[in-house]
Design a protein around this motif. Structure first.
Motif, PDB file in Angstrom:
ATOM      1  N   UNK A   1       1.005  -6.394   3.396  1.00 14.93           N
ATOM      2  CA  UNK A   1       1.370  -5.008   3.148  1.00 14.93           C
ATOM      3  C   UNK A   1       2.116  -4.841   1.841  1.00 14.93           C
ATOM      4  N   UNK A   2       3.071  -5.708   1.601  1.00 14.73           N
ATOM      5  CA  UNK A   2       3.866  -5.635   0.373  1.00 14.73           C
ATOM      6  C   UNK A   2       2.992  -5.860  -0.862  1.00 14.73           C
ATOM      7  N   UNK A   3       2.146  -6.878  -0.816  1.00 13.94           N
ATOM      8  CA  UNK A   3       1.307  -7.192  -1.978  1.00 13.94           C
ATOM      9  C   UNK A   3       0.270  -6.098  -2.228  1.00 13.94           C
ATOM     10  N   UNK A   4      -0.275  -5.536  -1.153  1.00  8.47           N
ATOM     11  CA  UNK A   4      -1.231  -4.437  -1.306  1.00  8.47           C
ATOM     12  C   UNK A   4      -0.555  -3.224  -1.926  1.00  8.47           C
ATOM     13  N   UNK A   5       0.645  -2.921  -1.466  1.00 18.31           N
ATOM     14  CA  UNK A   5       1.392  -1.786  -2.011  1.00 18.31           C
ATOM     15  C   UNK A   5       1.665  -1.971  -3.501  1.00 18.31           C
ATOM     16  N   UNK A   6       2.002  -3.177  -3.908  1.00 20.73           N
ATOM     17  CA  UNK A   6       2.242  -3.447  -5.325  1.00 20.73           C
ATOM     18  C   UNK A   6       0.967  -3.250  -6.146  1.00 20.73           C
ATOM     19  N   UNK A   7      -0.158  -3.729  -5.618  1.00 16.15           N
ATOM     20  CA  UNK A   7      -1.427  -3.595  -6.342  1.00 16.15           C
ATOM     21  C   UNK A   7      -1.837  -2.137  -6.473  1.00 16.15           C
ATOM     22  N   UNK A   8      -1.663  -1.379  -5.401  1.00 16.66           N
ATOM     23  CA  UNK A   8      -1.995   0.046  -5.444  1.00 16.66           C
ATOM     24  C   UNK A   8      -1.089   0.786  -6.423  1.00 16.66           C
ATOM     25  N   UNK A   9       0.191   0.476  -6.373  1.00 16.33           N
ATOM     26  CA  UNK A   9       1.146   1.094  -7.312  1.00 16.33           C
ATOM     27  C   UNK A   9       0.776   0.776  -8.754  1.00 16.33           C
ATOM     28  N   UNK A  10       0.461  -0.492  -9.011  1.00 17.78           N
ATOM     29  CA  UNK A  10       0.128  -0.898 -10.372  1.00 17.78           C
ATOM     30  C   UNK A  10      -1.169  -0.242 -10.842  1.00 17.78           C
TER      31      UNK A  10
END
Length: 216
Positions: A32-41
């Motif tokens: 979840x955390x890594x997906x959120x970072x990728x989406x944000x980026x």
């Protein structure tokens, strides 16, 4: 119940940030955390975490605490008790696939904005009577798609929608072109296969493509 002007304005500001809100389901916190970072980026800074797994609340809290620059909402809110649990986990807004009297009461009284769902003209009219300005249209594809939403512009001009369900890059522009659509919800920007394989670059690329879209 109170869909106050202040909360409506807060919800409007959240929905205006992005043309697409990723609708996400996770089985573990780190993904979840890594997906959120990728989406944000990739430019998608508003996320909806669905309450469909036992880990959902933990994932939501972790993203709120560990990923800067994102606004995180809780989706699939089905019961009044879900409202309090989502707020305690750190949700900035609430989303439900439909609506009931109990849920509308709980969501309306919540200290954070609430986006209730509807799929028919009668349900949309009911929400409007209760003071709702923004509603989720779900499931968008099976419920009539873009042509249905377009037909609601004239009779229900005060309502604005976030269509979700059956939307992807192939048809998202059809929805965003409609006057009463503020943004769309979709899971295609973070495919489950990419999440499971840790392909954050692919998710970022999909997010970049989606974030370049514009609502009317």
């Amino acid at each position: 119940m109170s869909f106050t002007l202040a909360k409506t304005e807060r919800l409007a500001a959240i929905l205006a940030q992005v043309p697409v809100i990723p609708v996400l389901t996770f089985n573990d916190v780190q993904s979840g955390v890594e997906t959120a970072k990728a989406l944000r980026d990739g430019g998608l800074t508003v996320l909806e975490i669905t309450m469909r797994t036992p880990q959902a609340l933990d994932v939501l809290t972790a993203i709120v605490n560990e990923v800067e620059g994102v606004t995180v909402g809780a989706g699939t809110i089905l019961e009044p008790e879900h409202v309090q649990k989502a707020i305690a986990a750190g949700a900035a807004f609430l989303v439900s696939p439909g609506s009931s009297s109990r849920l509308l009461a709980a969501g309306g009284e919540a200290p954070i904005p609430y986006l209730p769902g509807c799929s028919t003209a009668s349900e949309a009219m009911h929400l409007a009577e209760r003071g709702v300005t923004f509603a989720k249209f779900f499931p968008a594809g099976p419920a009539g798609g873009a042509p249905f939403l377009k037909s609601l512009v004239a009779p229900l001009p005060e309502l604005h929608f976030v269509p979700t369900g059956g939307i992807d890059m192939g048809n998202v522009r059809d929805y965003l072109a409609i006057k009463n659509v503020v943004c769309c919800g979709g899971s295609w920007v973070a495919p489950q296969q990419a999440i499971e394989s840790g392909d954050w670059a692919a998710i970022k690329a999909l997010a970049s493509e989606a974030s370049a879209l514009k609502a009317r």
